[in-house]
Scaffold this motif. Structure first.
Motif, PDB file in Angstrom:
ATOM      1  N   GLN A   1      58.625  57.115  55.467  1.00  0.00           N
ATOM      2  CA  GLN A   1      58.134  56.637  54.175  1.00  0.00           C
ATOM      3  C   GLN A   1      58.142  57.751  53.136  1.00  0.00           C
ATOM      4  O   GLN A   1      58.480  57.535  51.981  1.00  0.00           O
ATOM      5  N   LYS A   2      57.778  58.957  53.598  1.00  0.00           N
ATOM      6  CA  LYS A   2      57.744  60.077  52.658  1.00  0.00           C
ATOM      7  C   LYS A   2      59.153  60.395  52.161  1.00  0.00           C
ATOM      8  O   LYS A   2      59.382  60.552  50.960  1.00  0.00           O
TER       9      LYS A   2
ATOM     10  N   ARG B   1      55.428  57.782  59.055  1.00  0.00           N
ATOM     11  CA  ARG B   1      54.908  58.571  57.929  1.00  0.00           C
ATOM     12  C   ARG B   1      56.025  59.381  57.267  1.00  0.00           C
ATOM     13  O   ARG B   1      56.196  59.370  56.059  1.00  0.00           O
ATOM     14  N   GLU B   2      56.834  60.056  58.104  1.00  0.00           N
ATOM     15  CA  GLU B   2      57.903  60.902  57.563  1.00  0.00           C
ATOM     16  C   GLU B   2      58.994  60.069  56.906  1.00  0.00           C
ATOM     17  O   GLU B   2      59.556  60.460  55.885  1.00  0.00           O
TER      18      GLU B   2
ATOM     19  N   ILE C   1      53.226  63.044  45.894  1.00  0.00           N
ATOM     20  CA  ILE C   1      54.602  63.203  45.394  1.00  0.00           C
ATOM     21  C   ILE C   1      54.811  62.319  44.168  1.00  0.00           C
ATOM     22  O   ILE C   1      55.318  62.768  43.138  1.00  0.00           O
TER      23      ILE C   1
ATOM     24  N   VAL D   1      60.595  60.274  48.411  1.00  0.00           N
ATOM     25  CA  VAL D   1      61.226  61.452  47.803  1.00  0.00           C
ATOM     26  C   VAL D   1      62.587  61.069  47.217  1.00  0.00           C
ATOM     27  O   VAL D   1      62.913  61.432  46.080  1.00  0.00           O
TER      28      VAL D   1
ATOM     29  N   PHE E   1      58.285  68.926  49.466  1.00  0.00           N
ATOM     30  CA  PHE E   1      58.005  67.571  49.938  1.00  0.00           C
ATOM     31  C   PHE E   1      57.543  67.563  51.395  1.00  0.00           C
ATOM     32  O   PHE E   1      57.446  66.516  52.021  1.00  0.00           O
ATOM     33  N   SER E   2      57.308  68.736  51.954  1.00  0.00           N
ATOM     34  CA  SER E   2      56.914  68.794  53.365  1.00  0.00           C
ATOM     35  C   SER E   2      55.406  68.644  53.530  1.00  0.00           C
ATOM     36  O   SER E   2      54.931  68.073  54.501  1.00  0.00           O
TER      37      SER E   2
ATOM     38  N   LYS F   1      51.982  71.754  47.509  1.00  0.00           N
ATOM     39  CA  LYS F   1      51.779  70.368  47.085  1.00  0.00           C
ATOM     40  C   LYS F   1      51.942  70.192  45.580  1.00  0.00           C
ATOM     41  O   LYS F   1      51.316  69.329  44.993  1.00  0.00           O
TER      42      LYS F   1
ATOM     43  N   THR G   1      51.379  64.205  50.406  1.00  0.00           N
ATOM     44  CA  THR G   1      51.461  62.793  50.788  1.00  0.00           C
ATOM     45  C   THR G   1      52.390  62.079  49.807  1.00  0.00           C
ATOM     46  O   THR G   1      52.737  62.621  48.745  1.00  0.00           O
ATOM     47  N   VAL G   2      52.741  60.844  50.152  1.00  0.00           N
ATOM     48  CA  VAL G   2      53.562  60.020  49.254  1.00  0.00           C
ATOM     49  C   VAL G   2      52.878  59.910  47.888  1.00  0.00           C
ATOM     50  O   VAL G   2      53.510  60.072  46.836  1.00  0.00           O
TER      51      VAL G   2
ATOM     52  N   THR H   1      62.572  67.092  52.614  1.00  0.00           N
ATOM     53  CA  THR H   1      61.935  67.670  53.806  1.00  0.00           C
ATOM     54  C   THR H   1      62.827  67.430  55.027  1.00  0.00           C
ATOM     55  O   THR H   1      63.712  66.566  54.995  1.00  0.00           O
TER      56      THR H   1
END
Lengths: 370, 370
Positions: free
Chosen positions: A306-307, A303-304, A263, A311, A255-256, A233, A259-260, A288
């Motif tokens: 948005q992440k 969730r993924e 990051i 990124v 980035f895996s 993280k 959280t947003v 990721t």
């Protein structure tokens, strides 16, 4: 007719001697009286360490020197993920006798990978898979034969260590009278890989199947694996380790896990810190990967998504702000979406796809550097 | 300019509501107060059984009826390898609560495969991998959430059962108020598959990745898995089971476990017995696969070579002696030789290669029959 019978007799005689020879070899190899002579792996050529000179040679990071890790991170950086021992031997059999500290028993990774060993032998200039094995569940520290019944020619061996166990001692056993000696590493460069469970190799069958280890065999580039499952993280205390690492480039799978918010908050200071310590090396960031949980979980999908969007946005800023920064996009998903173990982690082949998907980018970046 | 701000505000509002919606869904799904309502899997559509009407519905063979098995064979035929339950549900979450008998804890197969579950959901006419899971090591019989956070549309589900555990009861949990009902099988034909650990699915990551299960999804043909790790040696008491099976063809992986002597001695009587009970169906024999142990073990190489040669010779005799017998050659090895877990068993992708390598042959033989 006489000739034909002769030929048949001759064939039978040859077959008899082959069977006898094989039988003798089998008896020699499997007999309980094979005497193994042991060499500590760290007295051979132990490769894959991002930080050299740790007090326990099988720890990736010396936790008596580097501080700030949580308890689970502390455990993880002591595990031997990505380490391998290089040696030459003419022994027809190779065993290992391990003194373990922590041992992981997760259900989404093979026991061979978590606690066992993976042997490759060089043939025609390539690393060819030879065997893998792990000691019995109730006798972890017993001498465990990894391979036997080989011919007695001199061989170049690479033995990967357990990905999720702490090794206190790893004795490599060869038969009495056989040669075992250190093998010089044929791998060029040193790329530090800081990453999540994906980098760590979670859900692999055996230690050599994480994407960094596959990429290393594919490219001949030395990967130094600092994968820490669930814990990559961009923490400043991990950056401390990376700042001290002697490397030619970094490859990040960072980035895996975060959280947003993490990051957005941590990426720029993280890059700043690394860049200050390593002004000239390529910093290669990986987006990721697609998780198969997104196939049906609307929450995972959102969730993924948005992440990954965050990124993309952040990496645009990073690439503008810093030189020699690269952003690449690995893919571990096959068209059939079958290459997942648990809807999060790729299986061996998913990691093969990952390594293949970034191979050219990594080589291009390093060649450009050269 | 005003328009741009409006659009930004609108986007932010939409994002807010998406986040709220997702947040609510997340809360609903992960809250501890989700009440699961359970249905016994055998009350839905339990497919994959070579013999119907066993006293325990999750046993592949009724060991109170069929006798002669060794202790380990007895254990194995009671395991639920190759079984799957078909159902429709609009539940956003699916759980399982298992009462286990025997449980296997081998180290060269993933826990998810040995003791866990593997969920596929039909999308656009194809089975798409959804999720897999296994209960905690110390709480095997606890209700275990396999998937959550799906949308609430009606879905067609196929849930594979553990490959190497005995299931006494398997309760499928859906959220209170949701529909769960039996789904008619879309698979055609019934092919009995008698085989070794390869057929059983040893070294897979999850239950759906054995080659028969992959072949089933690839072809739409129903496979009935009687894989018994280490124990597929054309024993007459296994033939008793096969004689009673209601099938359209047999696929055999019966040359991986026996010795040359056993193959020479047992193959013809085995075929005779099966052919007598099933005069008209295709009998498809598979050569054993290349084992990666042959890369360096001269004993393994010689043993496997001799066995494969004996099989070629014997199968020539069988094909001359019996009609409607086929001999095919699967391949589970990639050009890189990386697709093995332990130098004997393929990994998931090795089994994918296996299924792909025989798909056309199997389809052609069945189409010819039709």
């Amino acid at each position: 007719m006489g000739n034909r019978i002769d030929r048949i007799m001759m064939k039978k005689t040859i077959l008899f001697w082959i069977l006898m020879a094989v039988g003798t070899l089998l008896a020699a190899q499997t007999a309980k009286d094979v005497r193994y002579v042991f060499t500590e792996a760290s007295d051979l050529n132990l490769i894959g360490k991002i930080i050299e000179g740790t007090s326990n040679p099988y720890h990736r990071v010396d936790t008596t020197v580097y501080k700030g890790f949580t308890k689970s991170e502390n455990t993880q950086v002591r595990c031997s993920a990505g380490l391998a021992v290089l040696f030459r031997t003419n022994s027809t059999t190779i065993s290992v006798k391990t003194e373990y500290g922590y041992m992981n028993h997760g259900q989404n990774t093979m026991g061979i990978s978590l606690r066992g060993y993976d042997l490759y032998i060089r043939k025609d200039g390539k690393w060819l898979y030879a065997e893998s094995g792990v000691s019995g569940r109730n006798t972890p520290e017993k001498n465990t034969v990894i391979i036997k019944n080989m011919d007695s020619s001199m061989k170049e061996c690479m033995l990967y260590l357990p990905i999720y166990s702490e090794v206190k001692s790893c004795l490599i056993g060869v038969e009495e009278g056989a040669v075992i000696e250190s093998l010089e590493s044929p791998f060029r460069y040193r790329i530090g890989v800081f990453g999540s469970s994906f980098t760590h190799g979670i859900s692999t069958s055996r230690p050599g199947m994480s994407y960094p280890m596959q990429l290393m065999r594919m490219t001949g580039i030395q990967m130094l694996n600092l994968g820490c499952s669930g814990n990559c993280k961009m923490q400043p205390y991990f950056a401390d380790v990376l700042c001290d690492a002697d490397v030619d480039a970094f490859l990040f799978d960072c980035f895996s896990n975060p959280t947003v918010e993490q990051i957005e908050e941590r990426l720029i200071p993280f890059v700043e810190k690394i860049r200050k310590a390593h002004p000239d090396i390529p910093l290669i960031f990986q987006q990721t990967i697609y998780r198969e949980s997104r196939n049906f979980s609307v929450v995972a999908d959102e969730r993924e998504k948005q992440k990954m969007e965050a990124v993309e946005k952040m990496m645009k800023r990073v690439c503008r702000k810093f030189d020699n920064v690269y952003f690449i996009h690995p893919c571990a998903t096959s068209p059939s979406h079958e290459t997942s173990v648990d809807a999060t982690h790729p299986d061996d082949y998913g990691y093969t796809l990952w390594a293949e998907s970034i191979k050219k980018d990594v080589l291009d970046i390093l060649d450009k550097k050269r």
